[in-house]
Motif scaffolding. Structure first.
Motif, PDB file in Angstrom:
ATOM      1  N   PHE A 198      16.741  -6.140  24.164  1.00  0.00           N
ATOM      2  CA  PHE A 198      17.479  -4.913  24.476  1.00  0.00           C
ATOM      3  C   PHE A 198      17.355  -3.943  23.304  1.00  0.00           C
ATOM      4  O   PHE A 198      17.752  -4.255  22.172  1.00  0.00           O
ATOM      5  CB  PHE A 198      18.950  -5.250  24.736  1.00  0.00           C
ATOM      6  N   LYS A 199      16.780  -2.775  23.534  1.00  0.00           N
ATOM      7  CA  LYS A 199      16.497  -1.819  22.465  1.00  0.00           C
ATOM      8  C   LYS A 199      17.369  -0.572  22.519  1.00  0.00           C
ATOM      9  O   LYS A 199      17.194   0.328  21.704  1.00  0.00           O
ATOM     10  CB  LYS A 199      15.014  -1.409  22.504  1.00  0.00           C
ATOM     11  N   GLU A 200      18.283  -0.512  23.468  1.00  0.00           N
ATOM     12  CA  GLU A 200      19.142   0.661  23.554  1.00  0.00           C
ATOM     13  C   GLU A 200      20.368   0.475  22.651  1.00  0.00           C
ATOM     14  O   GLU A 200      20.493  -0.530  21.947  1.00  0.00           O
ATOM     15  CB  GLU A 200      19.555   0.891  25.015  1.00  0.00           C
ATOM     16  N   GLU A 201      21.277   1.448  22.669  1.00  0.00           N
ATOM     17  CA  GLU A 201      22.447   1.388  21.798  1.00  0.00           C
ATOM     18  C   GLU A 201      23.437   0.343  22.286  1.00  0.00           C
ATOM     19  O   GLU A 201      23.799   0.304  23.458  1.00  0.00           O
ATOM     20  CB  GLU A 201      23.128   2.757  21.747  1.00  0.00           C
ATOM     21  N   GLY A 202      23.869  -0.513  21.369  1.00  0.00           N
ATOM     22  CA  GLY A 202      24.783  -1.585  21.709  1.00  0.00           C
ATOM     23  C   GLY A 202      24.125  -2.949  21.558  1.00  0.00           C
ATOM     24  O   GLY A 202      22.973  -3.057  21.118  1.00  0.00           O
ATOM     25  N   VAL A 203      24.854  -3.998  21.888  1.00  0.00           N
ATOM     26  CA  VAL A 203      24.350  -5.375  21.806  1.00  0.00           C
ATOM     27  C   VAL A 203      24.523  -6.025  23.174  1.00  0.00           C
ATOM     28  O   VAL A 203      25.639  -6.106  23.692  1.00  0.00           O
ATOM     29  CB  VAL A 203      25.102  -6.183  20.731  1.00  0.00           C
ATOM     30  N   LYS A 204      23.414  -6.496  23.745  1.00  0.00           N
ATOM     31  CA  LYS A 204      23.456  -7.080  25.084  1.00  0.00           C
ATOM     32  C   LYS A 204      23.668  -8.585  25.000  1.00  0.00           C
ATOM     33  O   LYS A 204      22.969  -9.292  24.262  1.00  0.00           O
ATOM     34  CB  LYS A 204      22.170  -6.769  25.842  1.00  0.00           C
ATOM     35  N   VAL A 205      24.646  -9.071  25.773  1.00  0.00           N
ATOM     36  CA  VAL A 205      24.946 -10.495  25.812  1.00  0.00           C
ATOM     37  C   VAL A 205      23.883 -11.222  26.633  1.00  0.00           C
ATOM     38  O   VAL A 205      23.578 -10.822  27.754  1.00  0.00           O
ATOM     39  CB  VAL A 205      26.342 -10.738  26.414  1.00  0.00           C
TER      40      VAL A 205
ATOM     41  N   ASP B 184      26.640  -8.178  29.697  1.00  0.00           N
ATOM     42  CA  ASP B 184      27.549  -7.211  29.073  1.00  0.00           C
ATOM     43  C   ASP B 184      26.852  -6.545  27.881  1.00  0.00           C
ATOM     44  O   ASP B 184      26.102  -7.201  27.141  1.00  0.00           O
ATOM     45  CB  ASP B 184      28.824  -7.899  28.573  1.00  0.00           C
ATOM     46  N   ILE B 185      27.132  -5.267  27.687  1.00  0.00           N
ATOM     47  CA  ILE B 185      26.605  -4.557  26.521  1.00  0.00           C
ATOM     48  C   ILE B 185      27.789  -4.193  25.631  1.00  0.00           C
ATOM     49  O   ILE B 185      28.643  -3.389  26.003  1.00  0.00           O
ATOM     50  CB  ILE B 185      25.836  -3.285  26.927  1.00  0.00           C
ATOM     51  N   ILE B 186      27.860  -4.807  24.471  1.00  0.00           N
ATOM     52  CA  ILE B 186      28.970  -4.586  23.551  1.00  0.00           C
ATOM     53  C   ILE B 186      28.818  -3.214  22.899  1.00  0.00           C
ATOM     54  O   ILE B 186      27.792  -2.899  22.291  1.00  0.00           O
ATOM     55  CB  ILE B 186      29.023  -5.691  22.477  1.00  0.00           C
ATOM     56  N   LYS B 187      29.875  -2.381  23.019  1.00  0.00           N
ATOM     57  CA  LYS B 187      29.846  -1.010  22.512  1.00  0.00           C
ATOM     58  C   LYS B 187      30.710  -0.817  21.265  1.00  0.00           C
ATOM     59  O   LYS B 187      30.407   0.048  20.436  1.00  0.00           O
ATOM     60  CB  LYS B 187      30.302  -0.040  23.602  1.00  0.00           C
ATOM     61  N   SER B 188      31.793  -1.593  21.149  1.00  0.00           N
ATOM     62  CA  SER B 188      32.659  -1.456  19.978  1.00  0.00           C
ATOM     63  C   SER B 188      33.447  -2.733  19.770  1.00  0.00           C
ATOM     64  O   SER B 188      33.643  -3.532  20.698  1.00  0.00           O
ATOM     65  CB  SER B 188      33.612  -0.268  20.125  1.00  0.00           C
ATOM     66  N   LEU B 189      33.891  -2.922  18.518  1.00  0.00           N
ATOM     67  CA  LEU B 189      34.727  -4.055  18.171  1.00  0.00           C
ATOM     68  C   LEU B 189      35.857  -3.525  17.290  1.00  0.00           C
ATOM     69  O   LEU B 189      35.600  -2.934  16.233  1.00  0.00           O
ATOM     70  CB  LEU B 189      33.918  -5.125  17.426  1.00  0.00           C
ATOM     71  N   ASN B 190      37.096  -3.706  17.739  1.00  0.00           N
ATOM     72  CA  ASN B 190      38.258  -3.160  17.038  1.00  0.00           C
ATOM     73  C   ASN B 190      38.082  -1.668  16.730  1.00  0.00           C
ATOM     74  O   ASN B 190      38.353  -1.197  15.622  1.00  0.00           O
ATOM     75  CB  ASN B 190      38.538  -3.937  15.749  1.00  0.00           C
ATOM     76  N   GLU B 191      37.558  -0.946  17.719  1.00  0.00           N
ATOM     77  CA  GLU B 191      37.359   0.505  17.661  1.00  0.00           C
ATOM     78  C   GLU B 191      36.278   0.932  16.661  1.00  0.00           C
ATOM     79  O   GLU B 191      36.148   2.114  16.359  1.00  0.00           O
ATOM     80  CB  GLU B 191      38.677   1.225  17.346  1.00  0.00           C
ATOM     81  N   ILE B 192      35.500  -0.027  16.151  1.00  0.00           N
ATOM     82  CA  ILE B 192      34.339   0.279  15.318  1.00  0.00           C
ATOM     83  C   ILE B 192      33.100   0.267  16.207  1.00  0.00           C
ATOM     84  O   ILE B 192      32.829  -0.718  16.890  1.00  0.00           O
ATOM     85  CB  ILE B 192      34.161  -0.751  14.181  1.00  0.00           C
ATOM     86  N   LYS B 193      32.362   1.375  16.229  1.00  0.00           N
ATOM     87  CA  LYS B 193      31.210   1.500  17.097  1.00  0.00           C
ATOM     88  C   LYS B 193      30.140   0.470  16.740  1.00  0.00           C
ATOM     89  O   LYS B 193      29.841   0.254  15.565  1.00  0.00           O
ATOM     90  CB  LYS B 193      30.619   2.914  16.987  1.00  0.00           C
ATOM     91  N   ILE B 194      29.575  -0.168  17.753  1.00  0.00           N
ATOM     92  CA  ILE B 194      28.508  -1.149  17.579  1.00  0.00           C
ATOM     93  C   ILE B 194      27.237  -0.586  18.215  1.00  0.00           C
ATOM     94  O   ILE B 194      27.165  -0.430  19.435  1.00  0.00           O
ATOM     95  CB  ILE B 194      28.862  -2.502  18.228  1.00  0.00           C
ATOM     96  N   SER B 195      26.256  -0.262  17.379  1.00  0.00           N
ATOM     97  CA  SER B 195      24.989   0.284  17.870  1.00  0.00           C
ATOM     98  C   SER B 195      23.881  -0.752  17.905  1.00  0.00           C
ATOM     99  O   SER B 195      22.934  -0.627  18.678  1.00  0.00           O
ATOM    100  CB  SER B 195      24.549   1.469  16.998  1.00  0.00           C
ATOM    101  N   LYS B 196      23.982  -1.772  17.039  1.00  0.00           N
ATOM    102  CA  LYS B 196      22.922  -2.779  16.935  1.00  0.00           C
ATOM    103  C   LYS B 196      23.511  -4.100  16.467  1.00  0.00           C
ATOM    104  O   LYS B 196      24.682  -4.176  16.057  1.00  0.00           O
ATOM    105  CB  LYS B 196      21.849  -2.297  15.952  1.00  0.00           C
ATOM    106  N   PHE B 197      22.704  -5.144  16.523  1.00  0.00           N
ATOM    107  CA  PHE B 197      23.201  -6.491  16.256  1.00  0.00           C
ATOM    108  C   PHE B 197      23.697  -6.652  14.824  1.00  0.00           C
ATOM    109  O   PHE B 197      24.686  -7.337  14.579  1.00  0.00           O
ATOM    110  CB  PHE B 197      22.115  -7.526  16.558  1.00  0.00           C
ATOM    111  N   SER B 198      23.031  -6.028  13.851  1.00  0.00           N
ATOM    112  CA  SER B 198      23.453  -6.188  12.460  1.00  0.00           C
ATOM    113  C   SER B 198      24.859  -5.644  12.248  1.00  0.00           C
ATOM    114  O   SER B 198      25.613  -6.162  11.416  1.00  0.00           O
ATOM    115  CB  SER B 198      22.467  -5.494  11.508  1.00  0.00           C
ATOM    116  N   GLU B 199      25.246  -4.617  12.999  1.00  0.00           N
ATOM    117  CA  GLU B 199      26.606  -4.087  12.888  1.00  0.00           C
ATOM    118  C   GLU B 199      27.620  -5.073  13.469  1.00  0.00           C
ATOM    119  O   GLU B 199      28.701  -5.271  12.908  1.00  0.00           O
ATOM    120  CB  GLU B 199      26.706  -2.734  13.581  1.00  0.00           C
ATOM    121  N   LEU B 200      27.272  -5.698  14.588  1.00  0.00           N
ATOM    122  CA  LEU B 200      28.146  -6.723  15.172  1.00  0.00           C
ATOM    123  C   LEU B 200      28.256  -7.912  14.230  1.00  0.00           C
ATOM    124  O   LEU B 200      29.352  -8.446  13.999  1.00  0.00           O
ATOM    125  CB  LEU B 200      27.593  -7.167  16.526  1.00  0.00           C
ATOM    126  N   ARG B 201      27.138  -8.309  13.666  1.00  0.00           N
ATOM    127  CA  ARG B 201      27.108  -9.430  12.716  1.00  0.00           C
ATOM    128  C   ARG B 201      28.008  -9.141  11.520  1.00  0.00           C
ATOM    129  O   ARG B 201      28.776  -9.985  11.060  1.00  0.00           O
ATOM    130  CB  ARG B 201      25.669  -9.664  12.266  1.00  0.00           C
TER     131      ARG B 201
END
Length: 467
Positions: A297-304, A322-339
């Protein structure tokens, strides 16, 4: 009479010349003044992230907007010089040929870096790679006082280590800030000891967040800046303009080994969480969502990808696709941000996650579970904690079971899937994370063997020296 009219004529001519010169000269001057006055009106008023140093009615920027002296003064006394002395072994075939020894020689190797005092009683955070393999650690404060340091714990995955010095005085320290709050373009200072030059301060801006370095063995979530960082800066402080710790300087992007414009820091939220885990548990408590990620998945967010459950974990509300868009109101654009966000959390915490599901945004409250499977990047094996039944069966207090082995070297020695590691380099390991850290923090691969004690599939003890 002629003389009188001559004088009058000269006066008139002089006045005309003076008037013409006045108009010519001051007409140009007035035009320049008008242009100069119009310039401030064309500049848009802005505000910084923390302090409104610009005003719409002001034609100048307050000095505080570019004055870093307060932040530098706060930080420079809490940044220390770290000296790492290690004993290395070097092969010497000549000794074998001439019968002068065992074929190896030991020598002392010294490395240097930086660290940050984070408490008045002497706790110091630095990079794991600054102290890795050390046999002796010495800390030099900014006032030139020297102390022997104790290694409290280290986490190779996030490249963070915690040291302690015993002092009879209250030390200056730098408090942690919330690294989620810093903005791209915000001014930051890097404080450290490059090339053994103590108390060096450089300034730059935040260039990017959630940066993952190519060629790095781990998925990271670095803060990228253009503040000059050179060898020796590792483990030093990255602070905001208030002198608060927003990151631990860790790496540079360079083909020469020196700074060429990009430097990277572990966010303070991650560093603080690692420090707290090392103090409370002796090891990092890794929180997981219980999902795999669709890396296509190369678009914005993290796909489950898939949803799975660790032993005893509750059922997740997340669904495949599911495509994860934010965590605790922090925007998630890519996997490293989720990590990065998950690394700063603990098992048992709840997080609010917004996902895109079937074209709609859905908010879910997820309970983070604890990872029980760990991968040693050095050996390429997956390890899992022993069950109560396995401990009872083999009369063990703990250990780490190999559940996946992709290392041909280990297979050559006969170490197989299902073996239980009980000791690493002759030290007992009780958990999977303990075994992983002991293996990954060893000097294996630098000419030193790795000693493993294992329980084989028949319940027998076997010992190996892996080279």
């Amino acid at each position: 009479m002629k003389k009188f009219f001559s004088l009058v004529g000269m006066a008139v001519l002089g006045g005309a010349i003076t008037l013409g010169g006045y108009k010519l000269f001051f007409k140009e001057s007035n035009e320049r003044i008008v242009v100069a006055k119009s310039m401030p009106n064309s500049i848009q008023a802005v505000q910084t992230n923390y302090d409104p140093v610009y005003t719409t009615n002001s034609t100048a920027v307050r000095a505080e907007a570019i004055d870093f002296t307060m932040a530098a003064e706060k930080t420079v006394h809490s940044v220390v010089h770290v000296k790492n002395t290690s004993i290395r072994t070097k092969s010497s075939p000549l000794d074998i040929i001439f019968g002068n020894g065992s074929g190896t020689r030991k020598f002392e190797q010294i490395g240097t870096g930086s660290g940050v005092i984070i408490s008045p009683d002497g706790y110091i955070v630095t990079n794991n790679h600054v102290i890795e393999g050390s046999s002796d650690l010495q800390i030099t404060l900014n006032n030139k006082k020297k102390y022997k340091a104790e290694l409290i714990g280290a986490d190779k995955t996030n490249d963070i280590a915690l040291l302690k010095i015993n002092v009879d005085e209250v030390l200056p320290y730098t408090p942690f800030a919330n690294s989620d709050m810093i903005k791209i373009g915000e001014w930051v200072l890097a404080v450290g000891n490059p090339y053994n030059l103590t108390s060096t301060v450089t300034a730059g801006i935040v260039s990017a967040k959630g940066r993952d370095l190519e060629g790095n063995g781990n998925i990271e979530s670095f803060i990228q800046t253009d503040a000059a960082v050179n060898p020796g800066n590792s483990g030093g402080a990255l602070v905001n303009t208030r002198g608060e710790l927003v990151g631990i300087n860790t790496a540079i992007s360079s083909k020469t080994g020196s700074f060429i414009g990009y430097s990277f820091a572990v966010p303070s939220n991650i560093a603080e969480k690692v420090v707290n885990d090392l103090l409370e548990f002796g090891a990092v408590q890794e929180a997981i969502l219980g999902i795999s990620v669709d890396m296509r998945f190369k678009e914005e967010g993290v796909k489950v990808g898939d949803v799975f459950y660790e032993e005893g974990a509750p059922k997740s509300q997340l669904k495949p696709g599911d495509i994860i868009k934010s965590l605790n109101e922090i925007k998630i654009s890519k996997f490293s941000e989720l990590r990065g966000q998950l690394t700063a959390k603990r098992p048992g915490e709840f997080v609010d996650i917004v996902v895109e599901r079937n074209g709609e945004l859905v908010k879910e409250k997820i309970l983070l579970s604890k990872r029980s499977t760990y991968i040693s990047t050095v050996l390429g094996i997956s390890l899992k904690d022993l069950t109560v039944q396995e401990k009872k069966k083999f009369d063990l207090k703990g250990g780490a079971k190999i559940i996946e082995n992709s290392n041909n070297n280990l297979s050559y020695y006969g170490v197989k899937k299902g073996f239980i590691i009980t000791k690493v380099n002759k030290k007992t390991v009780l958990t999977a994370v303990d075994a992983k850290n002991s293996i990954d923090n060893s000097n294996f691969g630098n000419g030193n063997p790795l000693y493993l004690e294992v329980i084989n599939l028949e319940g027998e003890i076997e010992r190996y020296g892996i080279r």
